[in-house]
Design an enzyme around this catalytic site. Structure first.
Site, PDB file in Angstrom:
ATOM      1  N   CYS A  89     -21.615  57.203   4.751  1.00 27.80           N
ATOM      2  CA  CYS A  89     -22.032  56.700   6.073  1.00 27.80           C
ATOM      3  C   CYS A  89     -23.533  56.880   6.283  1.00 27.80           C
ATOM      4  O   CYS A  89     -24.173  56.058   6.920  1.00 27.80           O
ATOM      5  CB  CYS A  89     -21.243  57.393   7.174  1.00 27.80           C
ATOM      6  SG  CYS A  89     -21.283  59.180   7.046  1.00 27.80           S
ATOM      7  N   GLU A  96     -17.599  59.305  14.904  1.00 27.78           N
ATOM      8  CA  GLU A  96     -18.560  59.355  13.788  1.00 27.78           C
ATOM      9  C   GLU A  96     -18.482  57.996  13.111  1.00 27.78           C
ATOM     10  O   GLU A  96     -17.489  57.691  12.444  1.00 27.78           O
ATOM     11  CB  GLU A  96     -18.169  60.454  12.787  1.00 27.78           C
ATOM     12  CG  GLU A  96     -18.224  61.861  13.331  1.00 27.78           C
ATOM     13  CD  GLU A  96     -19.638  62.368  13.495  1.00 27.78           C
ATOM     14  OE1 GLU A  96     -20.567  61.809  12.881  1.00 27.78           O
ATOM     15  OE2 GLU A  96     -19.819  63.316  14.268  1.00 27.78           O
ATOM     16  N   GLU A 109     -24.391  47.035   8.031  1.00 25.17           N
ATOM     17  CA  GLU A 109     -23.937  48.049   7.070  1.00 25.17           C
ATOM     18  C   GLU A 109     -23.210  47.352   5.916  1.00 25.17           C
ATOM     19  O   GLU A 109     -22.208  46.665   6.138  1.00 25.17           O
ATOM     20  CB  GLU A 109     -22.999  49.042   7.758  1.00 25.17           C
ATOM     21  CG  GLU A 109     -22.630  50.218   6.869  1.00 25.17           C
ATOM     22  CD  GLU A 109     -21.649  51.194   7.528  1.00 25.17           C
ATOM     23  OE1 GLU A 109     -20.684  50.741   8.152  1.00 25.17           O
ATOM     24  OE2 GLU A 109     -21.859  52.413   7.390  1.00 25.17           O
ATOM     25  N   LYS A 153      -4.286  61.218  11.020  1.00 32.24           N
ATOM     26  CA  LYS A 153      -3.952  59.955  10.347  1.00 32.24           C
ATOM     27  C   LYS A 153      -5.048  59.639   9.346  1.00 32.24           C
ATOM     28  O   LYS A 153      -6.144  59.223   9.725  1.00 32.24           O
ATOM     29  CB  LYS A 153      -3.833  58.805  11.356  1.00 32.24           C
ATOM     30  CG  LYS A 153      -3.332  57.533  10.691  1.00 32.24           C
ATOM     31  CD  LYS A 153      -3.953  56.298  11.301  1.00 32.24           C
ATOM     32  CE  LYS A 153      -4.812  55.471  10.417  1.00 32.24           C
ATOM     33  NZ  LYS A 153      -4.516  55.234   9.046  1.00 32.24           N
TER      34      LYS A 153
END
Ligand code: NAD
Length: 490
Positions: free
Chosen positions: A295, A261, A392, A186
């Site tokens: 990331c 992750e 973040e 997906k």
């Protein structure tokens, strides 16, 4: 300016087995070009129904003789064929990614596509090297022969984000296939096009139908159906930490295997003896590349007091010279961020940083009026207790904080709930090894940054994830270890 003639993304369709199907509801989602807000494609908006069909297709392929008994050498050759096919279509894939995600095409051609190609090539080698062990059991002396075998986990639900759509899909699919698994993938609803095209190219390369299925649509419908499906053996997820936590909680219902992750807030540490000619441009690109949507971006600069002013001025100068524009222009280094929601979120964080007392240095004011562009920004004088130091941001925003000693640098680097990567600039070899050992991160780059290699396991400490992708760890996480113990007496 825009030419989509060479692009063949199956419009509004998903791949289940060998069939390209629309959502049974008929619903689609619009695909927007972040450089100008134009809607240029539609993807199918799938549901639990299509997820169920895709899981059945993956299960049937997993149990088929064609796949389960395929000789490791033949599986290896197949992955090599996929690598070749993607390589032959590199230009087209890079252009498609540029439209869909906004990133500069030439950078997608340099980074995204080769990363995807190389993981298939690397994992082709692993197909023939997944070994068990012979075990020296102690019970009853030598009357038993015991060994382990590594078997594929089964059907994998792979869920990917929008920042590096093609490499993230390729990492999971190549590793899972090398281990003998089958996949329902997906992609992010924001950037599904290169994943669909990759799937089409994989069928062309000879991948048996059902080994890879792609269901497009929203996280709360398609993603949720995948993570709760009882016939999915493992979820391999890349995305945000909150969604990762939700997946971990949900997987407890049937104890699915899970690898995650997740997000990051990686430091770039500049020691007083660093080679600044290298450290300054690297520190700039470690945050501004891909408009900060990486990331493991070096989003927290930790800089020794003695070189702080020189480093900030240098990073500002580098950023000033990075052309900002749409991703198909050859000179563009900084494209738009992926959508309006991200642009608003990043700009809000810049405001928060200022309210928390940081000085906002906007390094480049020449940004296009149309589209979702954010100028590279340095937040200087950031306190370690502030939100912008700890959360973040996922945009081209660098927080900058001073330190005076090695211990203080390590403490600041580790003062984060994340632990994905760290970039360390230091000439002293002993200090480099000391610090690399002390920093809590899945990868520490010393005098380098952004070096990803399919041989190097990648993943996070703490809330940056669970498990490692690629490398030996990355293929073994798609296997179960089984012990076989056989009596040598009848
Ligand atoms: P996201 O978590 O919003 O979405 C990721 C994927 O999860 C998408 O496909 C989304 O549709 C799906 N999803 C959303 N809700 C779901 C649910 N309830 N159940 C199942 N699936 C669901 O992340 P994003 O905004 O697409 O990506 C950015 C994030 O990804 C950042 O935090 C970034 O750090 C992280 N990321 C991590 C890595 C890594 O390797 N550690 C790599 C790339 C991106």
């Amino acid at each position: 300016m825009y030419n989509l003639d060479n692009i063949k993304a199956p419009a509004g369709k998903m791949l289940i087995g060998s069939s390209w199907v629309s959502a049974q509801s008929g619903e689609t989602l619009a695909v927007e070009n972040p450089a100008n807000g134009d809607i240029f494609a539609q993807i199918a908006s799938g549901s639990a129904l299509e997820v169920d069909l895709a899981v059945k297709s993956a299960r049937a392929a997993f149990e088929s003789i064609e796949w389960s008994r395929m000789r490791p050498l033949d599986r290896s050759r197949l992955l090599e064929q996929v690598a070749l096919k993607l390589e032959q279509h590199a230009d087209e894939l890079a252009l498609l990614e540029s439209y869909d995600n906004g990133k500069p095409k030439h950078l997608a051609l340099m980074v995204d596509v080769p990363t995807a190609v190389e993981v298939f090539r690397y994992m082709a080698g692993w197909c023939t090297k997944i070994y068990g062990k012979t075990l020296p059991v102690s019970g009853d002396g030598s009357r038993y022969h015991a060994y382990t075998i590594r078997q594929p986990v089964g059907v994998i639900g792979a869920i990917t984000p929008w920042n590096y759509p093609l490499p993230m899909a390729a990492w999971k699919v190549a590793s899972a296939m090398a281990a003998g698994c089958t996949v329902v993938l997906k992609p992010s609803e924001i950037t599904s096009l290169t994943t669909l095209r990759m799937a089409e190219l994989m069928l062309d390369a000879g991948v048996p139908p059902g080994v890879l299925n792609v269901v497009t649509g929203k996280g709360e419908t398609v993603g949720e159906a995948l993570i709760t499906h009882l016939d999915v053996n493992k979820i391999a997820f890349t995305g945000s930490t909150p969604v990762g936590k939700h997946i971990l909680r949900t997987s407890a219902n049937d104890l699915k295997r899970v690898s995650l992750e997740l997000g990051g807030k990686s430091p770039t540490i500049i020691m007083p003896d660093a080679n600044l000619e290298k450290a300054i441009p690297d520190a700039a690109m470690a945050i501004f590349f891909n408009s900060g949507q990486t990331c493991f971006a070096g989003s927290r600069l930790l800089c020794h007091d003695s070189v702080y002013d020189e480093v900030i001025a240098g990073i500002k100068e580098v950023a000033k010279n990075l052309p900002i524009g749409h991703g198909q222009a050859a000179e563009t280094m900084i494209g738009p961020v992926v959508n309006k929601k991200q642009k608003d979120r990043i700009e809000n964080y810049i405001r928060i940083g200022q309210e928390e007392g940081a000085e906002a240095i906007s390094a480049n004011s020449k940004i296009p009026e149309q589209g979702y562009f954010v100028a590279p920004t340095i937040l200087s004088g950031v306190s370690p207790d502030s939100r912008v130091f700890n959360e973040e941001i996922f945009g081209p925003v660098l927080t900058a904080t001073k330190f005076k000693t090695e211990d203080e640098a390590i403490a600041l680097a580790n003062q984060s709930c994340f632990g994905l990567g760290a970039n360390l600039y230091c000439r002293d070899g002993q200090a480099s090894h000391r610090m690399a050992s002390a920093i809590n991160a899945g990868t520490v780059w010393v005098n380098s940054y952004f070096v990803l290699d399919p041989a190097m396991p990648f993943g996070g400490f703490k809330q940056s994830g669970i498990g490692r992708e690629v490398g030996e760890d990355g293929v073994l996480m798609f296997t179960e270890s089984k012990s076989v113990c056989m009596s040598l007496e009848s």
